[in-house]
Design a protein around this motif. Structure first.
Motif, PDB file in Angstrom:
ATOM      1  N   VAL A 250     -31.404  16.945   6.878  1.00 46.66           N
ATOM      2  CA  VAL A 250     -31.223  18.118   7.082  1.00 46.66           C
ATOM      3  C   VAL A 250     -30.214  18.789   6.315  1.00 46.66           C
ATOM      4  CG1 VAL A 250     -30.542  19.735   8.877  1.00 46.66           C
ATOM      5  CG2 VAL A 250     -32.096  17.903   9.852  1.00 46.66           C
ATOM      6  N   LEU A 251     -29.126  18.399   6.086  1.00 48.87           N
ATOM      7  CA  LEU A 251     -27.946  18.868   5.256  1.00 48.87           C
ATOM      8  C   LEU A 251     -28.445  18.976   3.915  1.00 48.87           C
ATOM      9  CD1 LEU A 251     -25.119  17.411   6.995  1.00 48.87           C
ATOM     10  CD2 LEU A 251     -25.668  19.603   7.213  1.00 48.87           C
ATOM     11  N   ALA A 252     -29.044  18.026   3.334  1.00 47.92           N
ATOM     12  CA  ALA A 252     -29.576  18.037   2.002  1.00 47.92           C
ATOM     13  C   ALA A 252     -30.789  19.228   1.943  1.00 47.92           C
ATOM     14  CB  ALA A 252     -30.100  16.574   1.730  1.00 47.92           C
ATOM     15  N   GLU A 253     -31.626  19.091   2.681  1.00 49.73           N
ATOM     16  CA  GLU A 253     -32.717  20.069   2.826  1.00 49.73           C
ATOM     17  C   GLU A 253     -32.144  21.279   2.701  1.00 49.73           C
ATOM     18  OE1 GLU A 253     -35.173  18.893   5.944  1.00 49.73           O
ATOM     19  OE2 GLU A 253     -35.760  17.164   5.146  1.00 49.73           O
ATOM     20  N   LEU A 254     -31.055  21.810   3.233  1.00 50.46           N
ATOM     21  CA  LEU A 254     -30.347  23.257   3.251  1.00 50.46           C
ATOM     22  C   LEU A 254     -29.774  23.398   1.958  1.00 50.46           C
ATOM     23  CD1 LEU A 254     -28.971  23.537   7.030  1.00 50.46           C
ATOM     24  CD2 LEU A 254     -30.997  24.645   6.104  1.00 50.46           C
ATOM     25  N   GLY A 255     -29.593  22.255   1.217  1.00 49.29           N
ATOM     26  CA  GLY A 255     -28.904  22.515  -0.070  1.00 49.29           C
ATOM     27  C   GLY A 255     -27.586  22.145  -0.310  1.00 49.29           C
ATOM     28  N   HIS A 256     -26.957  21.196   0.508  1.00 52.27           N
ATOM     29  CA  HIS A 256     -25.600  20.886   0.468  1.00 52.27           C
ATOM     30  C   HIS A 256     -25.710  19.682  -0.004  1.00 52.27           C
ATOM     31  CE1 HIS A 256     -24.749  23.995   3.474  1.00 52.27           C
ATOM     32  NE2 HIS A 256     -25.584  23.602   4.249  1.00 52.27           N
ATOM     33  N   GLY A 257     -24.570  19.247  -0.653  1.00 54.06           N
ATOM     34  CA  GLY A 257     -24.447  17.991  -1.418  1.00 54.06           C
ATOM     35  C   GLY A 257     -23.529  17.033  -0.922  1.00 54.06           C
ATOM     36  N   ASP A 258     -23.477  15.868  -1.338  1.00 50.70           N
ATOM     37  CA  ASP A 258     -22.678  14.703  -1.090  1.00 50.70           C
ATOM     38  C   ASP A 258     -22.311  14.461   0.406  1.00 50.70           C
ATOM     39  OD1 ASP A 258     -20.509  12.777  -1.756  1.00 50.70           O
ATOM     40  OD2 ASP A 258     -19.111  14.294  -1.567  1.00 50.70           O
ATOM     41  N   VAL A 259     -23.508  14.515   0.945  1.00 51.60           N
ATOM     42  CA  VAL A 259     -23.765  14.693   2.359  1.00 51.60           C
ATOM     43  C   VAL A 259     -23.437  13.055   2.882  1.00 51.60           C
ATOM     44  CG1 VAL A 259     -25.251  14.746   4.244  1.00 51.60           C
ATOM     45  CG2 VAL A 259     -25.428  16.335   2.286  1.00 51.60           C
ATOM     46  N   ARG A 260     -22.238  12.907   3.879  1.00 51.95           N
ATOM     47  CA  ARG A 260     -22.198  11.577   4.405  1.00 51.95           C
ATOM     48  C   ARG A 260     -22.048  11.892   5.892  1.00 51.95           C
ATOM     49  NH1 ARG A 260     -16.765  10.764   1.407  1.00 51.95           N
ATOM     50  NH2 ARG A 260     -16.906  12.932   1.297  1.00 51.95           N
ATOM     51  N   THR A 261     -22.142  10.801   6.520  1.00 54.71           N
ATOM     52  CA  THR A 261     -22.036  11.034   8.125  1.00 54.71           C
ATOM     53  C   THR A 261     -20.910   9.893   8.581  1.00 54.71           C
ATOM     54  OG1 THR A 261     -23.850   9.436   8.372  1.00 54.71           O
ATOM     55  CG2 THR A 261     -24.273  11.928   8.833  1.00 54.71           C
TER      56      THR A 261
ATOM     57  N   LEU B 181     -19.802   7.572  11.994  1.00 58.56           N
ATOM     58  CA  LEU B 181     -20.102   7.086  13.303  1.00 58.56           C
ATOM     59  C   LEU B 181     -21.762   7.812  13.725  1.00 58.56           C
ATOM     60  CD1 LEU B 181     -16.573   7.279  15.007  1.00 58.56           C
ATOM     61  CD2 LEU B 181     -17.724   5.659  14.175  1.00 58.56           C
ATOM     62  N   GLN B 182     -21.781   7.701  15.079  1.00 61.96           N
ATOM     63  CA  GLN B 182     -23.019   8.072  15.505  1.00 61.96           C
ATOM     64  C   GLN B 182     -23.135   9.441  16.332  1.00 61.96           C
ATOM     65  OE1 GLN B 182     -25.985   6.868  14.455  1.00 61.96           O
ATOM     66  NE2 GLN B 182     -24.867   5.630  13.126  1.00 61.96           N
ATOM     67  N   SER B 183     -21.938  10.094  16.432  1.00 63.20           N
ATOM     68  CA  SER B 183     -21.346  10.919  17.109  1.00 63.20           C
ATOM     69  C   SER B 183     -21.581  12.567  16.556  1.00 63.20           C
ATOM     70  CB  SER B 183     -20.115  10.784  17.928  1.00 63.20           C
ATOM     71  OG  SER B 183     -19.291  10.634  17.087  1.00 63.20           O
ATOM     72  N   GLY B 184     -22.292  12.637  15.489  1.00 63.35           N
ATOM     73  CA  GLY B 184     -22.399  13.877  14.875  1.00 63.35           C
ATOM     74  C   GLY B 184     -21.378  14.370  14.086  1.00 63.35           C
ATOM     75  N   ASN B 185     -20.844  13.602  13.264  1.00 69.45           N
ATOM     76  CA  ASN B 185     -19.869  13.910  12.377  1.00 69.45           C
ATOM     77  C   ASN B 185     -20.585  14.016  11.020  1.00 69.45           C
ATOM     78  OD1 ASN B 185     -17.514  14.011  14.266  1.00 69.45           O
ATOM     79  ND2 ASN B 185     -17.924  11.809  14.337  1.00 69.45           N
ATOM     80  N   ALA B 186     -20.246  14.651  10.263  1.00 70.52           N
ATOM     81  CA  ALA B 186     -20.896  14.765   8.666  1.00 70.52           C
ATOM     82  C   ALA B 186     -19.763  15.464   7.711  1.00 70.52           C
ATOM     83  CB  ALA B 186     -22.029  15.143   8.567  1.00 70.52           C
ATOM     84  N   ALA B 187     -19.699  15.132   6.438  1.00 74.88           N
ATOM     85  CA  ALA B 187     -19.248  15.678   5.608  1.00 74.88           C
ATOM     86  C   ALA B 187     -19.967  16.109   4.529  1.00 74.88           C
ATOM     87  CB  ALA B 187     -17.902  14.749   4.899  1.00 74.88           C
ATOM     88  N   PHE B 188     -19.861  17.288   3.716  1.00 74.09           N
ATOM     89  CA  PHE B 188     -20.791  17.897   2.839  1.00 74.09           C
ATOM     90  C   PHE B 188     -20.112  18.764   1.796  1.00 74.09           C
ATOM     91  CE2 PHE B 188     -21.345  20.344   6.459  1.00 74.09           C
ATOM     92  CZ  PHE B 188     -21.423  21.441   6.064  1.00 74.09           C
ATOM     93  N   THR B 189     -20.678  19.017   0.771  1.00 73.17           N
ATOM     94  CA  THR B 189     -20.192  20.293   0.040  1.00 73.17           C
ATOM     95  C   THR B 189     -21.356  21.474  -0.200  1.00 73.17           C
ATOM     96  OG1 THR B 189     -21.177  18.989  -2.012  1.00 73.17           O
ATOM     97  CG2 THR B 189     -18.756  18.727  -1.468  1.00 73.17           C
ATOM     98  N   SER B 190     -20.668  22.550  -0.136  1.00 75.82           N
ATOM     99  CA  SER B 190     -21.660  23.569  -0.333  1.00 75.82           C
ATOM    100  C   SER B 190     -20.960  24.541  -1.186  1.00 75.82           C
ATOM    101  CB  SER B 190     -21.840  24.414   1.188  1.00 75.82           C
ATOM    102  OG  SER B 190     -22.620  25.203   1.147  1.00 75.82           O
TER     103      SER B 190
END
Length: 188
Positions: free
Chosen positions: A30-41, A43-52
């Motif tokens: 989802v994050l990549a489809e929105l155009g964000h880069g360097d997407v990493r998650t 744990l499984q609890s809804g934490n992600a890091a990305f660039t924009s």
């Protein structure tokens, strides 16, 4: 190349007890489809890091919220916070984090600061040795016996305290890891 900025995404209340499932691979997509880069998650609890390339946290959050609802079929509260803010949360911790276990220290990230009057209504002395301190759009909780046994955490989790505010909590290990993840990216 365009300048990019590092962010963390904090989803609230997903993948708990088999409900509101959001697989991390799908969240990354989802994050990549929105155009964000360097997407990493994390744990499984809804934490992600990305660039924009975008600078507006509220707009990024709104875009992600709509995309998550389309993809998974339910709305979810979420926050987007930049790397400098996340590092400041770590650096501004009012408790001696280096001497504590990750499960003893928690941060509740907030969409806005809580009205000081609401916090003043809590009889902090009644919960000692547990303590809390407000920060910048954050609330720090020291719970020496962990969150599961914390009576203060139960009081701090009351919805009336955060009326109109999105709030989501993370243990100290996650707080530090998200600050590190958003610091590991570089401007393009």
């Amino acid at each position: 190349m365009a300048k990019t900025y590092a962010y963390a995404l904090l989803l609230r209340g997903i993948n708990v007890g088999g409900h509101r499932k959001v697989p991390m691979a799908d969240l990354r997509a989802v994050l990549a489809e929105l155009g964000h880069g360097d997407v990493r998650t994390y744990l499984q609890s809804g934490n992600a890091a990305f660039t924009s390339a975008m600078r507006d946290e509220a707009r990024i959050a709104a875009d992600i919220g709509r995309a998550v609802e389309r993809r998974f079929g339910f709305a979810v509260d979420l926050l987007v916070r930049g790397g400098p803010y996340l590092r400041a949360v770590v650096e501004d911790c009012p408790f001696p984090a280096a001497g504590l276990e990750g499960k003893q220290l928690h941060v509740t990230y907030l969409s806005d600061n809580v009205d000081p009057g609401r916090l003043a209504s809590i009889d902090a002395k009644a919960f000692l040795p547990e303590e809390f301190r407000p920060g910048d759009r954050a609330l720090y909780l020291y719970a020496p016996d962990g969150l599961g046994r914390s009576k203060l955490a139960a009081v701090l989790a009351r919805p009336a305290l955060y009326e109109g505010i999105v709030a989501t909590s993370r243990n100290w290990n996650t707080v530090v890891r998200l600050a590190d993840m958003t610091g590991e990216t570089t401007d393009a």
